[in-house]
Design a protein around this motif. Structure first.
Motif, PDB file in Angstrom:
ATOM      1  N   VAL A   1       5.926   0.628   9.368  1.00  0.00           N
ATOM      2  CA  VAL A   1       5.479   0.488  10.744  1.00  0.00           C
ATOM      3  C   VAL A   1       4.292   1.417  10.954  1.00  0.00           C
ATOM      4  O   VAL A   1       4.183   2.458  10.307  1.00  0.00           O
ATOM      5  CB  VAL A   1       6.631   0.800  11.742  1.00  0.00           C
ATOM      6  N   CYS A   2       3.406   1.018  11.841  1.00  0.00           N
ATOM      7  CA  CYS A   2       2.229   1.814  12.160  1.00  0.00           C
ATOM      8  C   CYS A   2       2.577   2.768  13.310  1.00  0.00           C
ATOM      9  O   CYS A   2       3.100   2.328  14.335  1.00  0.00           O
ATOM     10  CB  CYS A   2       1.103   0.864  12.567  1.00  0.00           C
ATOM     11  N   ASP A   3       2.307   4.064  13.140  1.00  0.00           N
ATOM     12  CA  ASP A   3       2.571   5.017  14.214  1.00  0.00           C
ATOM     13  C   ASP A   3       1.412   4.983  15.216  1.00  0.00           C
ATOM     14  O   ASP A   3       0.438   4.248  15.020  1.00  0.00           O
ATOM     15  CB  ASP A   3       2.865   6.416  13.646  1.00  0.00           C
ATOM     16  N   PRO A   4       1.474   5.750  16.313  1.00  0.00           N
ATOM     17  CA  PRO A   4       0.414   5.691  17.330  1.00  0.00           C
ATOM     18  C   PRO A   4      -0.966   6.110  16.839  1.00  0.00           C
ATOM     19  O   PRO A   4      -1.955   5.864  17.508  1.00  0.00           O
ATOM     20  CB  PRO A   4       0.904   6.663  18.410  1.00  0.00           C
ATOM     21  N   PHE A   5      -1.034   6.742  15.657  1.00  0.00           N
ATOM     22  CA  PHE A   5      -2.303   7.254  15.152  1.00  0.00           C
ATOM     23  C   PHE A   5      -2.835   6.434  13.992  1.00  0.00           C
ATOM     24  O   PHE A   5      -3.766   6.828  13.307  1.00  0.00           O
ATOM     25  CB  PHE A   5      -2.129   8.723  14.741  1.00  0.00           C
TER      26      PHE A   5
ATOM     27  N   ILE B   1       0.846  -1.184   0.000  1.00  0.00           N
ATOM     28  CA  ILE B   1       0.000   0.000   0.000  1.00  0.00           C
ATOM     29  C   ILE B   1       0.887   1.241   0.000  1.00  0.00           C
ATOM     30  O   ILE B   1       2.070   1.171   0.361  1.00  0.00           O
ATOM     31  CB  ILE B   1      -0.945   0.017   1.215  1.00  0.00           C
ATOM     32  N   VAL B   2       0.322   2.361  -0.379  1.00  0.00           N
ATOM     33  CA  VAL B   2       1.059   3.619  -0.324  1.00  0.00           C
ATOM     34  C   VAL B   2       1.138   4.055   1.139  1.00  0.00           C
ATOM     35  O   VAL B   2       0.104   4.210   1.799  1.00  0.00           O
ATOM     36  CB  VAL B   2       0.362   4.715  -1.173  1.00  0.00           C
ATOM     37  N   PRO B   3       2.349   4.238   1.670  1.00  0.00           N
ATOM     38  CA  PRO B   3       2.461   4.672   3.058  1.00  0.00           C
ATOM     39  C   PRO B   3       2.046   6.133   3.206  1.00  0.00           C
ATOM     40  O   PRO B   3       2.073   6.903   2.238  1.00  0.00           O
ATOM     41  CB  PRO B   3       3.955   4.494   3.357  1.00  0.00           C
ATOM     42  N   ASP B   4       1.668   6.512   4.417  1.00  0.00           N
ATOM     43  CA  ASP B   4       1.287   7.899   4.687  1.00  0.00           C
ATOM     44  C   ASP B   4       2.501   8.821   4.734  1.00  0.00           C
ATOM     45  O   ASP B   4       2.417   9.982   4.335  1.00  0.00           O
ATOM     46  CB  ASP B   4       0.533   7.984   6.020  1.00  0.00           C
ATOM     47  N   LEU B   5       3.606   8.314   5.240  1.00  0.00           N
ATOM     48  CA  LEU B   5       4.850   9.075   5.354  1.00  0.00           C
ATOM     49  C   LEU B   5       6.017   8.182   4.977  1.00  0.00           C
ATOM     50  O   LEU B   5       5.974   6.969   5.213  1.00  0.00           O
ATOM     51  CB  LEU B   5       5.102   9.519   6.802  1.00  0.00           C
ATOM     52  N   SER B   6       7.066   8.775   4.452  1.00  0.00           N
ATOM     53  CA  SER B   6       8.331   8.072   4.253  1.00  0.00           C
ATOM     54  C   SER B   6       9.394   8.860   4.995  1.00  0.00           C
ATOM     55  O   SER B   6       9.500  10.081   4.831  1.00  0.00           O
ATOM     56  CB  SER B   6       8.702   7.979   2.772  1.00  0.00           C
ATOM     57  N   ILE B   7      10.158   8.171   5.836  1.00  0.00           N
ATOM     58  CA  ILE B   7      11.211   8.808   6.613  1.00  0.00           C
ATOM     59  C   ILE B   7      12.513   8.084   6.333  1.00  0.00           C
ATOM     60  O   ILE B   7      12.651   6.893   6.634  1.00  0.00           O
ATOM     61  CB  ILE B   7      10.892   8.787   8.115  1.00  0.00           C
ATOM     62  N   GLU B   8      13.461   8.802   5.739  1.00  0.00           N
ATOM     63  CA  GLU B   8      14.782   8.227   5.472  1.00  0.00           C
ATOM     64  C   GLU B   8      15.665   8.420   6.702  1.00  0.00           C
ATOM     65  O   GLU B   8      15.731   9.509   7.272  1.00  0.00           O
ATOM     66  CB  GLU B   8      15.426   8.900   4.258  1.00  0.00           C
ATOM     67  N   VAL B   9      16.323   7.349   7.103  1.00  0.00           N
ATOM     68  CA  VAL B   9      17.239   7.372   8.241  1.00  0.00           C
ATOM     69  C   VAL B   9      18.609   6.891   7.786  1.00  0.00           C
ATOM     70  O   VAL B   9      18.737   6.298   6.717  1.00  0.00           O
ATOM     71  CB  VAL B   9      16.715   6.488   9.401  1.00  0.00           C
ATOM     72  N   ASP B  10      19.625   7.128   8.598  1.00  0.00           N
ATOM     73  CA  ASP B  10      20.970   6.699   8.210  1.00  0.00           C
ATOM     74  C   ASP B  10      21.222   5.224   8.484  1.00  0.00           C
ATOM     75  O   ASP B  10      22.119   4.639   7.896  1.00  0.00           O
ATOM     76  CB  ASP B  10      22.043   7.566   8.871  1.00  0.00           C
TER      77      ASP B  10
ATOM     78  N   MET C   1      10.186  -2.324  20.800  1.00  0.00           N
ATOM     79  CA  MET C   1       9.035  -1.570  21.300  1.00  0.00           C
ATOM     80  C   MET C   1       7.720  -2.280  20.981  1.00  0.00           C
ATOM     81  O   MET C   1       6.653  -1.817  21.362  1.00  0.00           O
ATOM     82  CB  MET C   1       9.028  -0.162  20.690  1.00  0.00           C
ATOM     83  N   GLN C   2       7.802  -3.401  20.257  1.00  0.00           N
ATOM     84  CA  GLN C   2       6.653  -4.213  19.864  1.00  0.00           C
ATOM     85  C   GLN C   2       5.602  -3.399  19.104  1.00  0.00           C
ATOM     86  O   GLN C   2       4.406  -3.556  19.309  1.00  0.00           O
ATOM     87  CB  GLN C   2       6.048  -4.912  21.079  1.00  0.00           C
ATOM     88  N   LEU C   3       6.080  -2.553  18.192  1.00  0.00           N
ATOM     89  CA  LEU C   3       5.184  -1.790  17.338  1.00  0.00           C
ATOM     90  C   LEU C   3       4.728  -2.667  16.182  1.00  0.00           C
ATOM     91  O   LEU C   3       5.372  -3.659  15.847  1.00  0.00           O
ATOM     92  CB  LEU C   3       5.891  -0.530  16.827  1.00  0.00           C
ATOM     93  N   ASP C   4       3.632  -2.283  15.573  1.00  0.00           N
ATOM     94  CA  ASP C   4       3.032  -3.058  14.492  1.00  0.00           C
ATOM     95  C   ASP C   4       3.798  -2.846  13.186  1.00  0.00           C
ATOM     96  O   ASP C   4       3.716  -1.778  12.574  1.00  0.00           O
ATOM     97  CB  ASP C   4       1.567  -2.651  14.327  1.00  0.00           C
ATOM     98  N   ILE C   5       4.556  -3.857  12.768  1.00  0.00           N
ATOM     99  CA  ILE C   5       5.274  -3.815  11.498  1.00  0.00           C
ATOM    100  C   ILE C   5       4.320  -4.300  10.415  1.00  0.00           C
ATOM    101  O   ILE C   5       3.841  -5.425  10.452  1.00  0.00           O
ATOM    102  CB  ILE C   5       6.558  -4.670  11.550  1.00  0.00           C
ATOM    103  N   VAL C   6       4.027  -3.425   9.459  1.00  0.00           N
ATOM    104  CA  VAL C   6       3.047  -3.699   8.421  1.00  0.00           C
ATOM    105  C   VAL C   6       3.693  -4.373   7.212  1.00  0.00           C
ATOM    106  O   VAL C   6       3.067  -5.176   6.530  1.00  0.00           O
ATOM    107  CB  VAL C   6       2.338  -2.390   8.005  1.00  0.00           C
TER     108      VAL C   6
END
Length: 116
Positions: free
Chosen positions: A102-106, A61-70, A82-87
């Motif tokens: 990953v799903c954010d808190p919202f 699916i098209v993600p809501d945000l893309s964040i590039e990290v190093d 942190m046991q967050l929901d990996i989509v």
């Protein structure tokens, strides 16, 4: 005329609940906090971009945000701890990025990536 920045605005009933995800997990600094709105930022210099997509690539699916990290692997391990929901699990994509969703808190789907 020059676009200086682009700021996505995500709705949240409790903006403070974003601190753990966008602040602690991703290391973004709070640069504005009025209670009803919290703005997170990085000290890194970036170029404003907007992506328009019919799909997220690799049949996602098209993600809501893309964040590039190093270091996407480091963030991935932190997300797992942190046991967050990996989509969409960590994957090397044919177009040269290593990423996961990953799903954010919202409930927003965030594409975390690094270029290889």
């Amino acid at each position: 005329m020059t676009v200086l920045r682009i700021v996505p605005n995500l709705h949240a009933a409790d903006p403070a609940s974003a601190r753990a995800f966008y602040g602690d997990l991703l290391g973004l600094d709070i640069v504005m906090d009025h209670g009803w709105i919290i703005t997170f930022a990085s000290k890194a210099q970036t170029v404003p971009q907007i992506s328009i997509a019919s799909e997220g690539g690799s049949d996602t699916i098209v993600p809501d945000l893309s964040i590039e990290v190093d270091d996407v692997d480091q963030v991935y391990q932190r997300v797992r701890s942190m046991q967050l929901d990996i989509v969409y699990d960590l994957n090397d994509e044919p177009w040269g990025v290593r990423r996961f969703y990953v799903c954010d808190p919202f409930g927003k789907i965030v594409n975390i990536l690094s270029h290889r």
